[in-house]
Motif scaffolding. Structure first.
Motif, mmCIF file in Angstrom:
data_model
loop_
_atom_site.group_PDB
_atom_site.id
_atom_site.type_symbol
_atom_site.label_atom_id
_atom_site.label_comp_id
_atom_site.label_asym_id
_atom_site.label_seq_id
_atom_site.Cartn_x
_atom_site.Cartn_y
_atom_site.Cartn_z
ATOM 1 N N ASN A 101 35.176 42.641 26.921
ATOM 2 C CA ASN A 101 34.596 43.796 27.607
ATOM 3 C C ASN A 101 35.652 44.817 28.045
ATOM 4 O OD1 ASN A 101 31.976 42.805 27.377
ATOM 5 N ND2 ASN A 101 32.091 41.692 29.309
ATOM 6 N N GLY A 102 36.876 44.655 27.544
ATOM 7 C CA GLY A 102 37.920 45.631 27.837
ATOM 8 C C GLY A 102 38.796 45.312 29.021
ATOM 9 N N VAL A 103 38.526 44.183 29.712
ATOM 10 C CA VAL A 103 39.376 43.776 30.845
ATOM 11 C C VAL A 103 40.450 42.864 30.268
ATOM 12 C CG1 VAL A 103 39.431 42.752 33.146
ATOM 13 C CG2 VAL A 103 37.347 43.880 32.338
ATOM 14 N N GLU A 104 41.500 43.472 29.764
ATOM 15 C CA GLU A 104 42.473 42.740 28.960
ATOM 16 C C GLU A 104 43.618 42.162 29.771
ATOM 17 O OE1 GLU A 104 43.578 45.484 25.929
ATOM 18 O OE2 GLU A 104 41.723 45.200 24.784
ATOM 19 N N GLU A 105 43.869 42.681 30.952
ATOM 20 C CA GLU A 105 44.966 42.171 31.774
ATOM 21 C C GLU A 105 44.436 41.803 33.156
ATOM 22 O OE1 GLU A 105 49.110 43.958 30.324
ATOM 23 O OE2 GLU A 105 47.828 45.466 31.265
ATOM 24 N N VAL A 106 44.520 40.511 33.458
ATOM 25 C CA VAL A 106 44.027 39.978 34.721
ATOM 26 C C VAL A 106 45.185 39.274 35.421
ATOM 27 C CG1 VAL A 106 42.444 38.330 35.799
ATOM 28 C CG2 VAL A 106 41.707 39.671 33.805
ATOM 29 N N VAL A 107 45.422 39.636 36.654
ATOM 30 C CA VAL A 107 46.513 39.045 37.441
ATOM 31 C C VAL A 107 45.941 37.964 38.352
ATOM 32 C CG1 VAL A 107 48.365 39.477 39.103
ATOM 33 C CG2 VAL A 107 47.793 41.216 37.370
ATOM 34 N N GLU A 108 46.488 36.767 38.257
ATOM 35 C CA GLU A 108 46.031 35.643 39.087
ATOM 36 C C GLU A 108 46.892 35.520 40.335
ATOM 37 O OE1 GLU A 108 44.736 31.437 37.675
ATOM 38 O OE2 GLU A 108 46.892 31.269 38.137
ATOM 39 N N VAL A 109 46.226 35.332 41.488
ATOM 40 C CA VAL A 109 46.933 35.154 42.754
ATOM 41 C C VAL A 109 46.440 33.862 43.408
ATOM 42 C CG1 VAL A 109 47.531 36.156 44.972
ATOM 43 C CG2 VAL A 109 47.043 37.667 43.021
ATOM 44 N N LEU A 110 47.318 32.866 43.485
ATOM 45 C CA LEU A 110 47.022 31.614 44.189
ATOM 46 C C LEU A 110 47.400 31.806 45.647
ATOM 47 C CD1 LEU A 110 46.438 28.519 44.338
ATOM 48 C CD2 LEU A 110 48.836 28.168 43.660
ATOM 49 N N ILE A 111 46.411 31.686 46.557
ATOM 50 C CA ILE A 111 46.708 31.987 47.967
ATOM 51 C C ILE A 111 46.918 30.743 48.827
ATOM 52 C CG2 ILE A 111 45.499 34.195 47.918
ATOM 53 C CD1 ILE A 111 43.188 32.783 49.463
ATOM 54 N N GLY A 112 46.444 29.591 48.379
ATOM 55 C CA GLY A 112 46.569 28.378 49.186
ATOM 56 C C GLY A 112 45.541 27.353 48.751
#
Length: 348
Positions: A101-112
């Motif tokens: 759907n065009g969302v090609e770059e996703v940044v993952e953030v592990l918070i805890g």
């Protein structure tokens, strides 16, 4: 080769058109969806962010992890969320949907980390249960208590499962299938509990699909009651019914300790110390995901991420730890922060 070049040109043209129109009137407010477990942490950060910066306070909607990821992956543009909270890691199949759907770059953030609490009213029955007993109480199909094979769940009271448990009806309020808490509960409790029964464990080799179905399918005869994405509602229901149990994130247990208490699982209570040490058997990581294409277009995303990942928020003495978040250890934090500061896209 010619077809390939033409196709690539058309895709590039479409992408250029999208980038020019999707943000023609970009929002000035960050849009966040997703996990009901992460919601209270994100709300605290959003309020502080709105008070201490020149940016508008982000809007946050509690949709459940699965629901949030679906909304997030619908595409790029101001009509889609910038960030989705999740109480489980995003699946490879979901990332594929995002990319399609065009969302090609996703940044993952592990918070805890967070524990999944099995809770009852402070005036409850003082329950202690094993994973196997929770499976017997909540699964649609269980081993036949009178012989071989599997049968539709016959257990009506806790005493039916173990003679020294209360003679009260099994009634458990829990999250719907769209919830990351539900996903984690199925994985950490139902699937592990079911393998303790030889009749089910044997299916793992002979019929893997059937094994997965038996272990993961919750009963629908009124013993397990889907209470939506609102964990506060479950707390209220436990107050009104001291014989019922509820399933929700540890943070809600911690914040409502005057109203509900932990049910020990495999002999271990859901406490901050037990989750942090790894001794509590029902715990999971918490995340949020950022749509990189929206950074620099929707104002304040980088600054919001910076606030959320700062040690003052999620460090061992951070203000979110006071709200029940179990912090990352120093090495995990350093790895996460280095990746997030570079806004490195996720690849599974």
């Amino acid at each position: 080769m010619k077809k390939t070049m033409i196709g690539a040109t058309l895709v590039a043209a479409a992408a250029a058109t999208l980038s020019g129109t999707a943000f023609a009137e970009a929002r000035d407010q960050i849009s966040i969806v997703g996990s009901s477990t992460v919601y209270p942490f994100a709300t605290v950060v959003a309020e502080r962010f709105g008070q201490t910066t020149s940016y508008a306070t982000p809007t946050i909607e509690s949709t459940g992890s699965g629901g949030g990821i679906r909304l997030f992956c619908q595409g790029v543009g101001e009509s889609t969320p910038d960030i989705t909270n999740a109480s489980r890691r995003i699946k490879a199949s979901e990332l594929e949907t995002c990319a399609a759907n065009g969302v090609e770059e996703v940044v993952e953030v592990l918070i805890g980390y967070d524990g999944i609490a099995i809770a009852e009213s402070v005036n409850g029955q003082g329950m202690e249960l094993s994973k196997a007993e929770l499976f017997l109480a909540l699964a649609e199909t269980v081993p036949n208590p009178n012989g071989n094979g599997l049968v539709e769940n016959p257990y009506k009271t806790w005493k039916d499962i173990r003679s020294n448990l209360p003679n009260t009806a099994i009634r458990v309020f829990g999250p719907p299938p769209t919830s990351g808490t539900r996903d984690a509960f199925v994985e950490l409790v139902m699937e592990e509990g079911c393998t303790e029964f030889p009749a089910i464990a044997a299916l793992e080799d002979s019929d893997e699909d059937k094994f997965g179905e038996v272990c993961a399918t919750m009963r629908e005869d009124g013993a397990f009651i889907e209470a939506g994405e609102n964990d506060t509602l479950i707390v209220s229901r436990l107050e009104n019914d001291p014989t019922a149990l509820g399933i929700f994130g540890f943070s809600f247990l911690d914040q409502n300790s005057d109203r509900v208490k932990s049910v020990a699982v495999d002999g271990v209570q859901a406490t901050f110390e037990n989750i942090a040490s790894g001794s509590y058997p029902v715990s999971r990581p918490l995340f949020f995901y950022v749509k990189k294409a929206h950074i620099g277009v929707i104002p304040g995303i980088e600054e919001y991420v910076s606030e959320f990942t700062n040690r003052r928020a999620i460090g061992s003495n951070g203000y979110l730890v006071d709200r029940g978040l179990i912090p990352l250890d120093n090495s995990e934090y350093s790895r996460m922060k280095a990746s997030v500061d570079k806004m490195e896209p996720l690849s599974l």
